[in-house]
Design an enzyme around this catalytic site. Structure first.
Site, PDB file in Angstrom:
ATOM      1  N   ASP A 244      11.891  46.353  25.324  1.00  0.00           N
ATOM      2  CA  ASP A 244      11.286  45.081  24.950  1.00  0.00           C
ATOM      3  C   ASP A 244       9.980  45.328  24.215  1.00  0.00           C
ATOM      4  O   ASP A 244       9.868  46.313  23.485  1.00  0.00           O
ATOM      5  CB  ASP A 244      11.079  44.236  26.227  1.00  0.00           C
ATOM      6  CG  ASP A 244      11.200  42.743  25.957  1.00  0.00           C
ATOM      7  OD1 ASP A 244      10.293  42.191  25.312  1.00  0.00           O
ATOM      8  OD2 ASP A 244      12.197  42.135  26.382  1.00  0.00           O
TER       9      ASP A 244
ATOM     10  N   HIS B  66       6.273  39.099  26.284  1.00  0.00           N
ATOM     11  CA  HIS B  66       7.711  39.024  26.570  1.00  0.00           C
ATOM     12  C   HIS B  66       8.161  40.198  27.455  1.00  0.00           C
ATOM     13  O   HIS B  66       8.857  40.005  28.460  1.00  0.00           O
ATOM     14  CB  HIS B  66       8.457  39.033  25.230  1.00  0.00           C
ATOM     15  CG  HIS B  66       9.905  38.663  25.299  1.00  0.00           C
ATOM     16  ND1 HIS B  66      10.890  39.607  25.460  1.00  0.00           N
ATOM     17  CD2 HIS B  66      10.542  37.477  25.209  1.00  0.00           C
ATOM     18  CE1 HIS B  66      12.074  39.002  25.457  1.00  0.00           C
ATOM     19  NE2 HIS B  66      11.887  37.699  25.315  1.00  0.00           N
TER      20      HIS B  66
ATOM     21  N   ASN C 283      19.714  32.440  22.135  1.00  0.00           N
ATOM     22  CA  ASN C 283      19.173  31.093  22.378  1.00  0.00           C
ATOM     23  C   ASN C 283      19.494  30.119  21.261  1.00  0.00           C
ATOM     24  O   ASN C 283      18.728  29.207  20.985  1.00  0.00           O
ATOM     25  CB  ASN C 283      17.655  31.172  22.558  1.00  0.00           C
ATOM     26  CG  ASN C 283      17.269  32.106  23.689  1.00  0.00           C
ATOM     27  OD1 ASN C 283      17.986  32.215  24.684  1.00  0.00           O
ATOM     28  ND2 ASN C 283      16.161  32.784  23.533  1.00  0.00           N
TER      29      ASN C 283
END
Lengths: 449, 78
Positions: free
Chosen positions: A170, A202, A301
């Site tokens: 990440d 994040h 998403n």
């Protein structure tokens, strides 16, 4: 029922009283709720005293404030009202169960077989109450309760991922965050000229959900699923959140070589309807599975749109996001493409509370399939510890133990991924649901003489 | 100048036979960045003709790099 002690037998079975479990509320609220719902007036156990009896204090029951539990002597007509309160999400009443006599196992002949208990329990375990809505409490984030990292009543969750390594690929992590002291086994940045230190938030959020500490030192609620697991942090996305598939591949390669058992990737790129997966992601995922590393990735998403890449690779486990009612979040991508574009499991991904870098406030909420993915990584770590399974076997176990949800596999796959739990070793009979008795027509009433 | 025509690609070595060596890939004109042995992938730069040459090697898949972009930290959905 043979409950007479005079007959020489010890009492067994239900006592006739009910045990009511409350959410964490103050004793006054709990006792007021019982008064409002069922007209029951309780005494606080602290005030009754060691030798006090309920008759002396003229109460319908007693409240144990340290346990958030009430023991009441409720007439049958009020028991129904109590049962209905369990289904009311606004009520702090979590469960109403009959009090039973409990003994050490070898002092009484068994009248209830274990088979009976097991069957009753299994059917209960695999149901999800459609009306249930989860909320954060002072002690845990709602997602942990939903995935059973905070176990259901009368269960324990003894597998916290101890000995398991979770790689989070990440934006890095805040290495100075007090909650991660001693938790990060290794870290590596694949972003030129940027350190592992998370300048985005994040990565710190995702790492926290996967393996955050059990008791955050600042008294924050618990937010990490597998608090026993250790972290491998690969920074494959920059501080502005951008990365390339080459950096991600380099991160996967590194994670495998570091011996990661689970690789969590809350990242991806959108995929068009009819578009296939990248061979390189698939090959990397196959190599990972062969090496005993399971890759879990966010479905994406984009809403009612295909699962993104790399989650659309057949050998990458794709994770959808659920809201607090365990419904698919409206942003969570769905299985529109075959050949790997399926959703495999779902997990909480709305209003997820977790860690963020200290300079961004230390803790915060985020929404997204990015938040659902590390829940599954933590669950996979717990399952890996419990079963010893790795790679494909671990994948199968995750899907096998997922709790089916009312929504279609296209939206939520096999259902809600859950942490393995174990029943506590006490004999408790399953609660008897309240229902009205038979209506018996007495026939014509004879006239009074 | 040369590099402007080249784009970043990933070469997946997934064939049944022995994988080509980094030297063989370089001989085809591939600018190797990194060889990821744990996953059998070589990253680097190649122009169109090189991509065609690489694709003619047995058990090799050549695909362009793709980008990933997260929303900003305070975006409603991440």
């Amino acid at each position: 029922m043979s409950t007479e002690t005079a007959s020489g037998r010890v009492p067994e079975g239900p006592t006739g009283r009910q045990i009511i479990t409350f959410a964490e509320v103050d004793p006054g609220t709990a006792m007021r709720e019982l008064h409002d719902v069922a007209g029951l007036d309780l005494a606080n156990a602290r005030d009754v005293g060691a030798f006090g009896t309920l008759e002396e204090v003229d109460a319908d029951g007693v409240y144990l404030e340290a346990l958030n539990i009430a023991i009441v002597d409720a007439p049958p007509d009020r028991a129904g009202a109590l049962s209905r309160a369990v289904d009311d999400s606004a009520s702090p009443i979590l469960a109403v169960e009959p009090e039973v006599y409990v003994y050490a196992f070898d002092t009484i002949e068994e009248t209830t077989t274990f088979e009976d208990l097991e069957t009753g329990d299994d059917t209960q375990d695999d149901e999800v109450d459609a009306a249930e809505t989860y909320v954060d409490t002072a002690t845990y984030a709602w997602g942990l309760k939903a995935v059973r990292a905070v176990p259901p009543i009368l269960h324990t969750a003894p597998w916290s991922g101890t000995g398991i390594r979770i790689a989070v690929l990440d934006t890095g992590i805040d290495l100075g965050h007090p909650d991660f002291v001693g938790r990060v086994l290794a870290s590596q940045s694949f972003i030129p000229n940027q350190a592992v230190q998370d300048g985005h938030s994040h990565g710190t959020h995702c790492a926290g959900t996967a393996a955050g500490i059990k008791k955050p030192p600042g008294g924050q609620r618990r937010y990490g699923v597998a608090h026993g697991a250790r972290l491998l942090i690969g920074k494959v996305l920059s501080n502005s959140g951008s990365g390339t598939s080459g950096q991600i591949l380099a991160g996967i390669d590194w994670a495998i070589r570091q011996g990661a058992h689970v690789i969590s990737m809350s990242l991806g790129s959108a995929v068009a309807v009819g578009q296939t997966y990248f061979v390189y992601y698939e090959q990397a995922a196959v190599a990972a599975l062969n090496a005993g590393s399971l890759i879990v990735a966010a479905a994406g998403n984009s809403g009612w749109a295909p699962v993104g890449a790399p989650a659309n690779s057949p050998s990458v486990l794709a994770v959808a996001a659920l809201d607090q009612s365990l419904q698919r979040a409206s942003f969570s991508c769905v299985a529109l493409n075959g050949g790997g574009g399926e959703i495999n499991v779902a997990a909480p991904g709305v209003a997820t509370y977790s860690s963020v870098p200290v300079d961004k406030g230390s803790y915060g909420f985020k929404n997204g399939t990015s938040m659902a993915t590390p829940h599954v990584a933590g669950i996979a770590a717990s399952l890996a510890q419990k079963t010893g399974f790795r790679g494909r076997a671990l994948w199968s176990e995750l899907e096998r133990t997922a709790v089916p949800l009312p929504q279609s596999a296209q939206e939520v796959g096999k259902g809600l991924a859950v942490v393995p739990t174990r029943r506590m070793g006490i004999v408790v009979q399953p609660p008897t649901p309240w229902r009205p008795g038979p209506i018996i027509d007495p026939g014509p009433i004879p006239p009074a003489p | 100048m040369e590099n402007q025509r080249k784009r970043r690609v990933h070469v997946t070595l997934g064939g049944p036979g022995p994988a080509p060596t980094t030297e063989e890939l370089a001989a085809a004109g591939f600018d190797v960045d990194e060889r990821l042995d744990a996953i059998g992938i070589v990253t680097g730069w190649a122009d169109e003709e090189t991509v065609e040459r690489l694709r003619s090697i047995d058990g090799v898949t050549v695909e362009p790099e793709s980008d990933v972009q997260l929303p900003p930290p305070d975006a409603p959905v991440q």
